[in-house]
Design a protein around this motif. Structure first.
Motif, mmCIF file in Angstrom:
data_model
loop_
_atom_site.group_PDB
_atom_site.id
_atom_site.type_symbol
_atom_site.label_atom_id
_atom_site.label_comp_id
_atom_site.label_asym_id
_atom_site.label_seq_id
_atom_site.Cartn_x
_atom_site.Cartn_y
_atom_site.Cartn_z
ATOM 1 N N GLN A 135 5.666 3.908 0.664
ATOM 2 C CA GLN A 135 5.146 2.564 0.424
ATOM 3 C C GLN A 135 5.260 1.715 1.685
ATOM 4 O O GLN A 135 6.285 1.752 2.376
ATOM 5 C CB GLN A 135 5.907 1.894 -0.726
ATOM 6 N N PHE A 136 4.199 0.951 1.949
ATOM 7 C CA PHE A 136 4.129 0.114 3.140
ATOM 8 C C PHE A 136 3.725 -1.306 2.757
ATOM 9 O O PHE A 136 2.984 -1.520 1.796
ATOM 10 C CB PHE A 136 3.090 0.662 4.122
ATOM 11 N N LEU A 137 4.208 -2.265 3.543
ATOM 12 C CA LEU A 137 3.708 -3.631 3.500
ATOM 13 C C LEU A 137 2.974 -3.895 4.807
ATOM 14 O O LEU A 137 3.532 -3.691 5.893
ATOM 15 C CB LEU A 137 4.849 -4.634 3.329
ATOM 16 N N GLY A 150 0.838 -1.193 0.000
ATOM 17 C CA GLY A 150 0.000 0.000 0.000
ATOM 18 C C GLY A 150 0.868 1.236 0.000
ATOM 19 O O GLY A 150 2.102 1.153 0.086
ATOM 20 N N ALA A 151 0.252 2.403 -0.104
ATOM 21 C CA ALA A 151 1.015 3.646 -0.142
ATOM 22 C C ALA A 151 0.177 4.794 0.389
ATOM 23 O O ALA A 151 -1.061 4.785 0.287
ATOM 24 C CB ALA A 151 1.481 3.960 -1.564
ATOM 25 N N LEU A 152 0.859 5.770 0.954
ATOM 26 C CA LEU A 152 0.246 7.025 1.367
ATOM 27 C C LEU A 152 0.924 8.137 0.581
ATOM 28 O O LEU A 152 2.151 8.239 0.574
ATOM 29 C CB LEU A 152 0.407 7.252 2.870
ATOM 30 N N THR A 198 -3.773 10.806 -0.476
ATOM 31 C CA THR A 198 -4.276 9.663 -1.240
ATOM 32 C C THR A 198 -3.688 8.399 -0.636
ATOM 33 O O THR A 198 -2.472 8.259 -0.568
ATOM 34 C CB THR A 198 -3.876 9.745 -2.721
ATOM 35 N N GLN A 199 -4.545 7.508 -0.183
ATOM 36 C CA GLN A 199 -4.064 6.211 0.291
ATOM 37 C C GLN A 199 -4.544 5.145 -0.683
ATOM 38 O O GLN A 199 -5.696 5.162 -1.124
ATOM 39 C CB GLN A 199 -4.560 5.910 1.709
#
Length: 396
Positions: A283-285, A221-223, A236-237
């Protein structure tokens, strides 16, 4: 109707102040940069005059109807002289008000050589850019802000000997002054540290520093937003539902979701501590425990930028106007439920994964794409897709 692209000889003389009617922006990047293409289209839609500088003098990026003029700007290599000269020639011919870099190396080089350039650079000071491109230092800033990140350390011989279990090998940074070759070697997962040794040596041989990172099994995912005055604007997520290369690549599909307020607050604290300003995509996991792990920081145009622009309309323009010292209107959070497709990547993924069988997966890919904003394809601007397809045919 497509606007006629001007030749360098037809360009107006350089101006010393930005135009209130039609600001002039120069984007330097590789000719196939999907994020830069989304930005060029966004600037053009906002009424800006857009110039593109690439090593080949345009490429796929320069074929867009959103591009008004193209220039040849060499990659930022060696001592940067050729790169700086290329940017300066473009500015002299086109009278641009500000400049943006597409990839990490273009962004970092503009920031590092800003004192040699005759126009504002959109990116933060080089020490700030250097920090966010350094995976080890970024993890330290994330920890201070209460953001979880995977365990990360330099890939020394001792670290390799001591490492237990699977490991992700990455480059510590993606650009440095005086480099002579690309430093961006994509991250790769290995079952053991012994299996990772050839990749570590490959990165060292390229002139970069390898790092070891603990793998995180989770969804990408991303913020996203523009950071200004301590706040993230136009938030924006997004979450990615398909990746290419599989299973640890970039977003082949993504959709917008409601913003996680707790995560956004921690991100704002980290960006403030860093001294960041401008566009950011973190970016996130996120694993089964629901904890988002920060794995990457993109402080420039990024691959799925078209999704944020379609869901919020204005991040790129806001960044440009803030760089020019203007006060743009406030941007709300992006609309949830918007879709994104990197169609070529998704098709390649379907051929590899074959979820429910090849035919079913390809059909599902087509259905998703029909209601999605694409990274390259745009019915009003088809030439970049055509140029990309022709380039692939020539290579094969």
């Amino acid at each position: 109707m497509h606007r006629p692209r001007l030749t360098v000889a037809e360009q107006p003389s350089p101006r010393t102040s930005p135009s209130a009617v039609r600001p002039r922006v120069l984007v330097v990047a590789t000719g196939r940069d999907r994020g830069a293409l989304a930005a060029v289209r966004a600037f053009s839609a906002a009424g800006w005059y857009v110039g593109v500088g690439t090593p080949e003098g345009g490429g796929v990026l320069g074929s867009s109807r959103a591009c008004d003029v193209t220039y040849r700007v060499p990659r930022p290599r060696h001592d940067g002289t050729a790169f700086v000269d290329g940017v300066r020639r473009a500015v002299s011919a086109g009278g641009f008000d500000l400049v943006f870099g597409g990839g990490d190396d273009w962004m970092a080089a503009l920031s590092a050589y800003r004192s040699q350039l005759p126009l504002p650079v959109a990116h933060p000071a080089f020490d700030v850019v250097e920090t966010i491109l350094d995976k080890v230092r970024l993890a330290e800033y994330a920890q201070k802000a209460g953001i979880t990140s995977p365990h990360t350390e330099l890939a020394s011989d001792q670290a390799l000997a001591d490492w237990q279990g699977p490991v992700v090998v990455k480059c510590k940074e993606h650009w440095a002054p005086n480099q002579t070759r690309p430093l961006r070697i994509e991250a790769k997962l290995f079952a053991t540290a012994a299996d990772a040794c050839p990749q570590v040596e490959r990165i060292r041989a390229s002139g970069a520093q390898p790092i070891l990172q603990a793998p995180v099994d989770g969804s990408l995912g991303a913020l996203v937003g523009v950071f200004h005055d301590g706040r993230l604007h136009g938030r924006t997520q997004q979450e990615s539902t398909r990746l290419w290369p599989t299973p640890n690549g970039a977003s082949a599909r993504a959709r917008t979701v409601p913003v996680d307020e707790e995560l956004a607050a921690r991100v704002e604290a980290m960006l403030l501590e860093l001294g960041w300003h401008g566009l950011v995509e973190l970016q996130f996991l996120t694993g089964d425990d629901g904890v988002p792990y920060l794995i990457d920081f993109n402080g420039r145009f990024y691959g799925s930028l078209a999704l944020a622009e379609s869901a919020g309309h204005g991040l790129v323009r806001m960044w440009g106007e803030l760089t020019l010292g203007l006060e743009p209107p406030a941007l709300p959070d992006a609309t949830p439920g918007k879709r994104y497709s990197w169609f070529a990547g998704d098709l390649r993924r379907a051929r590899r994964e074959r979820r429910g069988g090849l035919v079913r997966d390809v059909a599902d890919t087509l259905r998703w794409s029909l209601t999605a904003r694409h990274s390259t394809w745009d019915v009003t601007d088809p030439r970049p897709s055509v140029a990309l397809a022709l380039g692939r045919l020539r290579r094969h």
